[in-house]
Design a protein around this motif. Structure first.
Motif, short mmCIF file in Angstrom:
data_model
loop_
_atom_site.label_atom_id
_atom_site.label_comp_id
_atom_site.label_asym_id
_atom_site.label_seq_id
_atom_site.Cartn_x
_atom_site.Cartn_y
_atom_site.Cartn_z
N PHE A 355 0.84 -1.21 0.00
CA PHE A 355 0.00 0.00 0.00
C PHE A 355 0.87 1.25 0.00
O PHE A 355 0.58 2.23 -0.68
CB PHE A 355 -0.91 0.01 1.24
CG PHE A 355 -2.04 0.99 1.16
CD1 PHE A 355 -3.27 0.62 0.68
CD2 PHE A 355 -1.86 2.31 1.57
CE1 PHE A 355 -4.32 1.53 0.60
CE2 PHE A 355 -2.89 3.22 1.50
CZ PHE A 355 -4.13 2.85 1.02
N ALA A 356 1.94 1.21 0.81
CA ALA A 356 2.87 2.32 0.89
C ALA A 356 4.19 1.79 1.41
O ALA A 356 4.29 0.65 1.89
CB ALA A 356 2.34 3.43 1.80
N LYS A 357 5.20 2.60 1.33
CA LYS A 357 6.51 2.21 1.79
C LYS A 357 6.53 2.14 3.32
O LYS A 357 5.91 2.96 3.98
CB LYS A 357 7.54 3.22 1.31
CG LYS A 357 8.97 2.91 1.72
CD LYS A 357 9.93 3.98 1.22
CE LYS A 357 11.34 3.70 1.68
NZ LYS A 357 12.28 4.75 1.22
N MET A 358 7.23 1.16 3.86
CA MET A 358 7.33 1.03 5.31
C MET A 358 8.55 1.79 5.81
O MET A 358 9.66 1.57 5.32
CB MET A 358 7.39 -0.44 5.72
CG MET A 358 7.33 -0.65 7.23
SD MET A 358 7.02 -2.37 7.69
CE MET A 358 5.33 -2.59 7.15
N GLN A 359 8.31 2.68 6.75
CA GLN A 359 9.37 3.50 7.32
C GLN A 359 9.76 2.94 8.67
O GLN A 359 8.94 2.92 9.59
CB GLN A 359 8.88 4.95 7.43
CG GLN A 359 9.89 5.91 8.02
CD GLN A 359 9.34 7.33 8.05
OE1 GLN A 359 8.62 7.75 7.14
NE2 GLN A 359 9.67 8.06 9.10
N VAL A 360 11.01 2.46 8.79
CA VAL A 360 11.47 1.80 10.02
C VAL A 360 12.50 2.70 10.69
O VAL A 360 13.55 3.00 10.10
CB VAL A 360 12.06 0.42 9.73
CG1 VAL A 360 12.50 -0.25 11.03
CG2 VAL A 360 11.06 -0.46 8.98
N GLU A 361 12.21 3.14 11.91
CA GLU A 361 13.15 3.94 12.68
C GLU A 361 13.42 3.26 14.02
O GLU A 361 14.40 2.55 14.18
CB GLU A 361 12.58 5.35 12.91
CG GLU A 361 12.40 6.15 11.62
CD GLU A 361 11.85 7.54 11.88
OE1 GLU A 361 11.79 7.94 13.07
OE2 GLU A 361 11.48 8.21 10.91
N ARG A 362 12.56 3.44 14.96
CA ARG A 362 12.69 2.80 16.26
C ARG A 362 11.28 2.49 16.76
O ARG A 362 10.28 2.96 16.19
CB ARG A 362 13.42 3.70 17.26
CG ARG A 362 12.72 5.01 17.55
CD ARG A 362 13.54 5.86 18.52
NE ARG A 362 12.86 7.09 18.90
CZ ARG A 362 12.93 8.23 18.23
NH1 ARG A 362 13.66 8.30 17.12
NH2 ARG A 362 12.27 9.30 18.64
N ASN A 363 11.19 1.72 17.80
CA ASN A 363 9.88 1.33 18.32
C ASN A 363 9.07 2.59 18.68
O ASN A 363 9.56 3.50 19.34
CB ASN A 363 10.04 0.46 19.55
CG ASN A 363 10.63 -0.90 19.21
OD1 ASN A 363 10.81 -1.22 18.04
ND2 ASN A 363 10.92 -1.69 20.24
N GLY A 364 7.82 2.59 18.27
CA GLY A 364 6.95 3.75 18.51
C GLY A 364 7.09 4.83 17.49
O GLY A 364 6.34 5.81 17.50
N ARG A 365 8.05 4.66 16.55
CA ARG A 365 8.26 5.64 15.50
C ARG A 365 8.28 5.01 14.11
O ARG A 365 8.38 5.71 13.10
CB ARG A 365 9.57 6.38 15.71
CG ARG A 365 9.55 7.38 16.84
CD ARG A 365 8.77 8.62 16.45
NE ARG A 365 8.82 9.66 17.47
CZ ARG A 365 8.34 10.88 17.29
NH1 ARG A 365 7.76 11.20 16.15
NH2 ARG A 365 8.39 11.77 18.26
N SER A 366 8.17 3.71 14.04
CA SER A 366 8.14 3.02 12.76
C SER A 366 6.68 2.86 12.33
O SER A 366 5.81 2.55 13.15
CB SER A 366 8.81 1.64 12.89
OG SER A 366 10.15 1.78 13.32
#
Length: 923
Positions: A355-366
């Motif tokens: 559906f859209a690109k997955m943005q992975v940063e840190r827990n609670g922000r991904s």
């Protein structure tokens, strides 16, 4: 190089697909995640180029009602797989929130199991994963689902439109437990977050009772349709309310509404991924309902498995990974897992999104980097018109709205409209005549309070609908505790604000709230008819009665006639004894004309002139002078008393004076605050009397105690009791107009009717009527304030606005406008001003007398001139020959002596004089 690539491909072909064991944990209500997981399994089977094979799958369904049972189930499933030699490589946790989610987090953290979670929660919301260290963060990964980010758009809208209130209704497609405190934190917006109930209409009415005007619906399209239908039934699609709808569905908005405008936010897939999404839905049974959520769980699961595969292939996955069973776990010996960087592998997966690109940063922000489209949907006659694209909102915790036209959202927020109840009381609130309403912007009311309301509106920012209380009253409480007037409207929540000349009382404060006072202390006062003295231009003639004037006139003519008779017949008068007075310098012959003139001028400061020569005439003159002196002195004294109007003593100057007299009736308005004041004061006196009587007639008192009470005879006054009885006998007027009319019909200021009422009513009546006066000082003074519903947040807002107006001296300017510069004000003469001098209305007749005298003198002059011309002989006619002696004698008034020598007929004085002849000699 080409040989190396061929060798690698050959090695992959020999090794075959990588086997991955999975433990799948999900809530029983999260059916979309379950179906998405099944789609992933199908997708992996049908796509061998992924080089991935799903081995053992342990499905565990969460039990939200019994966390301990759920933990036991997890442990049992896990231990079974370990004992079977097929421990899970990864745990896919799709629990939503709450206890079940926390159980999974505690289980995976304690046993150090690599986990990818799609649970709800921002950074710090998941308690069990709140304090993870750097190593744990590498293999315990949480990615927020779309349903956790979509509500954040509400926060953005509230801030962008500066909304003062918000009601958020959600169905089971959204998890909002962790949003109650965080969604609108640190934003000054009153808000309600509540799950949708079965009785939607009743739920909306409850929200309206707490002054909520902006509504947000989070849910499926069917849920939004049901809520909007209930709002349409309740006629809530007006300028006072704004409606926003947010959904995870992809279909169009439906609303069976008559006339509504809704701001609709829905997710739209990335254009580059639209074809892949359609393929997954068609070939791999990806759920079409809440497709963004289904796509999220699909990508999350597939990416997690591919990350494990890639780590195994790269030998980054421990080959001798130890698995601790639940019963072997010790808190003092926590399981540690190092060098397992699942997060990095998760980021590096090349598989495209759905559906859209997955943005992975840190827990609670991904999260999934999707976009919500903002559409303005207008519905007319139950049929939505074409949706207008206003912009978009990129998903994120602190994302801003990207609006095409900044002003496009202005008309989509609710216009804060307060219902304001009032009561007519000039000059605070007055009606505007229908013919003048157009010139006043259509306003039906004007006055001090209306201008005050406009000033407050400019500061706070709101619209209002103002109406008069149905019974036209301020509001009082009866014996049963029921209220009427404006207070009833507030108490029953039909009005938001009560604005009028409303005194603050303790009993009113028990059912409503008051703002800070906006007007000075105002009490009760007395209205009476003004003391007035009659005026007349010829008031100087009314000093003496008519018969006195006639007697003076008769005395004048009689005295003049007697003086003429005495002078005519007295042998010592001038006209009868000319030779005796021939050498006197004053020779006055008192004929009838001279007598009339003498008597008239004797009454003036100029005097009468020469008096008669005879004794009888002088006696008459002296008598006339004495008479004139007495008359003039009496007239002058009375004239001064009549024309110098000093301030007369008012028979009533205070409430005590009014209570002590009996000629003036008095009463307040029926049902007014003033009436209640006297009624209650009378009741207090009566209660004190009963207490005193019980003490005095108590048979149990000793002789000494009775003697002590005997000294205090009757300490309580019964003034108000007597006044209340007098008021009932006089009759209480029903309206202020009736009371003022009764006062005006009073015979005088010392006999008639006096009105007891609010001091502002009385002051305004005096301001607009010169026949009335305000008597005495005000008593029982109270401030005026604005009233709101009990517990209403408007109290603080209005308080701040009124304090600002006080600091800017705006309230003093309003007083000046509506009191000193009031267009209805009458310019009346003050009673004290008449003591400073004689008014023209009392002495103006004197100037009329002067004018009349000048007119008469002019007529007399004209007559004299005519008479002289008529009697003068024609100079052309020849006169008879006369001697010089005859002419001289004629001029001297002597008899003619024809033929007599001049020397014999000339007066002695002329004969003694000489004359010079022609020869220059004197004779």
């Amino acid at each position: 190089m080409r040989a190396l690539i061929v060798l690698l491909l050959a090695s992959y072909a020999i090794a075959g697909p990588q086997l991955v064991n999975v433990m799948f944990v999900n809530d029983e209500t999260n059916d979309v995640a379950t179906r998405a997981f099944e789609s992933v399994l199908t997708y992996i089977k049908r796509n061998p180029d992924l080089y991935l094979t799903v081995g053992r799958v342990d499905n565990v369904t969460a039990n939200a009602t019994d966390p301990q049972t759920f933990l036991d189930t997890l442990c049992k499933s896990y231990e079974t797989s370990v004992k079977a030699g097929e421990p899970p490589h990864i745990v896919i946790d799709n629990t939503l929130s709450g206890d079940s989610s926390e159980v999974v987090k505690a289980f995976t953290m304690s046993l150090a199991l690599p986990t990818v979670s799609g649970s709800y929660g921002q950074e710090g919301d998941i308690r069990q994963w709140r304090d993870l260290d750097e190593e744990q963060l590498k293999y315990l990964i949480q990615v927020q689902p779309p349903g956790d980010l979509i509500p954040e758009a509400i926060r953005t809208i509230v801030v962008a439109q500066n909304l003062s209130s918000a009601a958020i209704i959600f169905d089971d497609s959204f998890e909002m437990d962790h949003k109650y405190k965080s969604l609108l934190r640190n934003i000054p917006t009153r808000h309600i977050i509540a799950p949708l109930r079965s009785d939607i209409k009743d739920q909306l009415n409850k929200m309206l009772e707490v002054d909520v005007n902006n509504f947000f619906i989070l849910g499926r399209l069917n849920t939004i349709k049901d809520v909007l239908e209930a709002a349409n039934t309740g006629e809530l699609f007006t300028r006072k309310y704004a409606w926003h709808a947010l959904t995870q569905d992809s279909g169009p908005l439906r609303c069976p509404c008559n006339d509504a405008t809704i701001l609709f936010l829905k997710p739209v897939p990335d254009v580059k991924l639209a074809q892949r999404l359609a393929l997954l839905k068609a070939k791999y049974a990806l759920p079409g309902e809440r497709e963004i959520t289904a796509a999220f769980y699909f990508d999350l699961t597939l990416r997690a498995m591919l990350a494990v595969r890639s780590m195994i292939e790269r030998s980054d996955w421990p080959t001798d990974m130890q698995h601790t069973l639940c019963h072997e776990y010790r808190e003092d010996q926590p399981v540690r897992r190092t060098n397992l960087d699942l997060q990095m592998a998760f980021k590096q997966v090349k598989e495209p999104g759905t559906f859209a690109k997955m943005q992975v940063e840190r827990n609670g922000r991904s999260h999934l980097a999707f976009t919500l489209r903002l559409e303005k949907v207008s519905v007319v006659g139950g049929r939505p018109l074409e949706a207008e694209d206003l912009g978009q909102w990129p998903a994120g915790i602190e994302s801003q709205l990207l609006v095409r036209e900044p002003r496009s959202l202005a008309n989509l927020s609710s216009v804060t409209v307060y219902r304001i109840v009032t009561a007519i009381q000039p000059p605070f609130v007055m009606h505007v005549a229908e013919e003048d309403q157009a010139a006043n912007g259509g306003k039906k009311f004007r006055g001090y309070c209306i201008d005050l309301l406009e000033e407050i509106r400019r500061i706070i920012g709101f619209e209002y609908e103002i109406y008069e209380a149905p019974d036209h009253k301020i509001g009082t409480m009866d014996e049963q505790g029921n209220w009427d007037g404006m207070i009833k409207e507030l108490k029953e929540k039909r009005a938001d604000v009560a604005l009028a000349a409303l005194p603050v009382t303790s009993e009113r404060e028990t059912v409503i709230d008051f703002t800070v006072p906006y007007y000075d202390l105002v009490g009760y006062s007395i209205l009476m008819k003004k003391l007035s003295s009659p005026t007349s231009l010829f008031k100087f003639l009314t000093v003496l009665e008519t018969d006195v004037w006639l007697c003076i006139l008769a005395a004048y003519f009689i005295t003049s006639l007697l003086m003429w008779i005495f002078d005519r017949w007295s042998p010592y008068s001038y006209q009868n004894n000319r030779d005796k007075y021939k050498d006197d310098e004053e020779k006055r012959e008192f004929n009838l004309r001279e007598c009339l003139w003498f008597c008239m001028t004797s009454l003036t400061p100029q005097g009468g002139g020469e008096a008669p020569k005879n004794l009888s005439g002088r006696l008459v003159a002296a008598t006339w002078w004495l008479f004139g002196f007495i008359i003039i002195a009496s007239y002058t004294a009375n004239l001064a008393a009549f024309l110098t109007v000093s301030r007369l003593d008012t028979p009533v100057e205070s409430l005590a004076d009014l209570a002590q007299q009996y000629k003036i009736q008095y009463a307040p308005l029926n049902g007014s605050d003033t009436m209640i004041y006297f009624l209650r004061m009378s009741g207090i006196e009566q209660r004190f009397y009963e207490i005193w009587k019980d003490m005095s007639l108590n048979d149990s008192l000793t002789v000494l105690e009775r003697a002590k009470l005997a000294v205090w005879d009757y300490p309580i006054s019964d003034r108000y009791t007597k006044m209340w009885q007098a008021m009932l006998e006089a009759g209480l007027p029903e309206t202020l107009e009736d009371a003022v009319l009764r006062v005006q019909k009073s015979k005088s200021s010392s006999e008639g009717f006096a009105f007891l009422g609010d001091a502002t009513d009385i002051r305004y009546s005096v301001l607009t009527n010169c026949d009335l006066q305000m008597v005495g000082e005000e008593f029982s003074r109270k401030p005026y304030a604005i009233a709101v519903q009990q517990g209403s947040p408007l109290k603080d807002q209005f308080n701040n606005a009124i304090l600002q107006l006080l600091n800017k001296r705006k309230l003093e300017k309003l007083k000046e406008i509506w009191w000193n510069q009031n267009p209805d004000r009458k310019m009346c003469d003050r009673q004290d001003d008449q003591a400073d001098g004689i008014s023209i209305r009392n002495i103006g007749g004197v100037f009329i007398v002067i004018a009349a005298g000048i007119v008469l003198a002019s007529l007399a002059l004209a007559f004299e001139y005519w008479w002289y011309k008529a009697k003068r002989p024609d100079p052309m006619i020849s006169l008879p020959q006369e001697s010089k002696e005859s002419k001289i004698r004629s001029k001297l008034g002597m008899p003619s002596t024809s033929g007599v020598p001049t020397s014999d007929i000339l007066p002695h004085g002329l004969r003694s004089r000489g004359a010079m002849g022609t020869n220059g000699q004197w004779n």
